[in-house]
Design a protein around this motif. Structure first.
Motif, PDB file in Angstrom:
ATOM      1  N   ASP A  63       0.843  -1.188   0.000  1.00 56.52           N
ATOM      2  CA  ASP A  63       0.000   0.000   0.000  1.00 56.52           C
ATOM      3  C   ASP A  63       0.882   1.243   0.000  1.00 56.52           C
ATOM      4  O   ASP A  63       2.110   1.176  -0.090  1.00 56.52           O
ATOM      5  N   LYS A  64       0.262   2.413   0.113  1.00 54.19           N
ATOM      6  CA  LYS A  64       1.003   3.674   0.083  1.00 54.19           C
ATOM      7  C   LYS A  64       1.969   3.784   1.255  1.00 54.19           C
ATOM      8  O   LYS A  64       3.065   4.348   1.122  1.00 54.19           O
ATOM      9  N   GLU A  65       1.586   3.280   2.400  1.00 57.10           N
ATOM     10  CA  GLU A  65       2.476   3.338   3.566  1.00 57.10           C
ATOM     11  C   GLU A  65       3.736   2.514   3.329  1.00 57.10           C
ATOM     12  O   GLU A  65       4.844   2.947   3.675  1.00 57.10           O
ATOM     13  N   GLU A 116       5.054   1.804   0.364  1.00 59.31           N
ATOM     14  CA  GLU A 116       5.850   2.498  -0.651  1.00 59.31           C
ATOM     15  C   GLU A 116       6.639   3.650  -0.040  1.00 59.31           C
ATOM     16  O   GLU A 116       7.834   3.831  -0.338  1.00 59.31           O
ATOM     17  N   SER A 159       2.946  -3.373  -7.405  1.00 59.05           N
ATOM     18  CA  SER A 159       1.793  -2.478  -7.439  1.00 59.05           C
ATOM     19  C   SER A 159       1.166  -2.419  -8.827  1.00 59.05           C
ATOM     20  O   SER A 159      -0.056  -2.250  -8.957  1.00 59.05           O
ATOM     21  N   THR A 178      -2.339  -5.479  -9.591  1.00 61.08           N
ATOM     22  CA  THR A 178      -3.642  -4.900  -9.923  1.00 61.08           C
ATOM     23  C   THR A 178      -4.112  -5.352 -11.296  1.00 61.08           C
ATOM     24  O   THR A 178      -5.314  -5.481 -11.539  1.00 61.08           O
TER      25      THR A 178
END
Length: 287
Positions: free
Chosen positions: A44-46, A48, A69, A73
């Protein structure tokens, strides 16, 4: 990943970035990401942000994270035959899922049977049987002198779990998909004028109107039915054939040959003296 100190492994110049700065730490981080990918967990963004703060964007962990990522998807909904997540652990439910995925005939009926319905059966277990109306027609069209074969066990994989299944097959005297690979350079295989329209994204009229029986005529034989049993034993397969006789009366006149090897739970020898013998069936076993 949060154990790594911040700004400790970031390269200071282009040479450090190009020479695999702190290789042991980068390798450990990539292994963490590979384990996440194996278990279907997408960064997730955290995650990354954490990788950029620890290793920067000029590192192997960031390249691995970016690829995960992007591709995870893309492939998340790419399977046209999705499986439930998580998979059920019950073997019967797995067998139902596997046979639904393997049977390409939309008219196929999948039945859950019990060997206890067969008089004299030794192995009391379940049988998941799949057969379509066109396959029953193929059975009825066989000559009385024909021989059918119970082949298997074969393996089908449902993610990380596998299941054994068996097929009821008859010889196909006219293989429809036969191809002579030795003469692949002749003009017959280089002629592009007969390419079906389905190749270009449109349905070919001949394929749409083709009888449903054609899809069961394989190069190695005619697939008459498919099944999975709870024990994959020879006695459970014998019970499957007897249960099929209720909807396929022609099977009573045909010779049945069991070609499977190394059955894991074949208990009829140990219980033969305790149970009455089953009714006669014209069967043969080959190893």
């Amino acid at each position: 990943m949060n154990v790594f100190p911040r700004n400790r492994y970031r390269p200071d110049n282009i040479w450090a970035a190009g020479m695999f700065h702190f290789p042991m730490e980068q390798t450990a981080a990539v292994q963490i990401l590979c384990e996440m990918e194996k278990n279907g967990i997408m960064p997730d963004k955290e995650m990354e942000t954490m990788i950029i703060e620890i290793f920067s964007k000029y590192s192997s962990p960031w390249r691995k994270c970016a690829r995960m990522s992007y591709w995870m998807t893309k492939f998340a909904n790419a399977n046209p035959f999705p499986l439930p997540d998580p998979l059920p652990l019950d073997a019967l439910e797995l067998a139902l899922l596997a046979l639904k995925r393997m049977c390409i005939d939309v008219q196929t009926k999948i039945s859950v049977l019990s060997t206890a319905q067969v008089e004299g059966s030794l192995d009391k277990t379940w049988v998941v049987s799949a057969q379509s109306p066109s396959q029953r027609d193929l059975v009825s069209e066989l000559a009385d002198t024909e021989t059918v074969y119970v082949d298997g066990p074969f393996k089908v994989w449902l993610r990380m779990m596998n299941l054994s299944y068996f097929t009821l097959r008859a010889n196909n005297p006219n293989p429809v998909f036969h191809r002579d690979d030795d003469n692949i350079d002749n003009d017959e295989f280089n002629d592009v004028s007969s390419i079906p329209l389905s190749t270009f994204g449109k349905e070919d009229r001949d394929q749409v109107l083709a009888p449903k029986k054609i899809i069961h005529l394989q190069d190695d034989g005619i697939i008459l039915a498919i099944a999975a049993t709870g024990t994959s034993s020879r006695d459970s397969l014998l019970s499957w054939i007897r249960l099929l006789q209720a909807t396929n009366p022609k099977l009573k006149k045909l010779s049945v040959v069991f070609t499977q090897q190394g059955m894991s739970t074949d208990i009829q020898e140990t219980l033969a003296d305790e149970r009455p013998p089953p009714p006669p069936l014209n069967t043969t076993t080959t190893d």
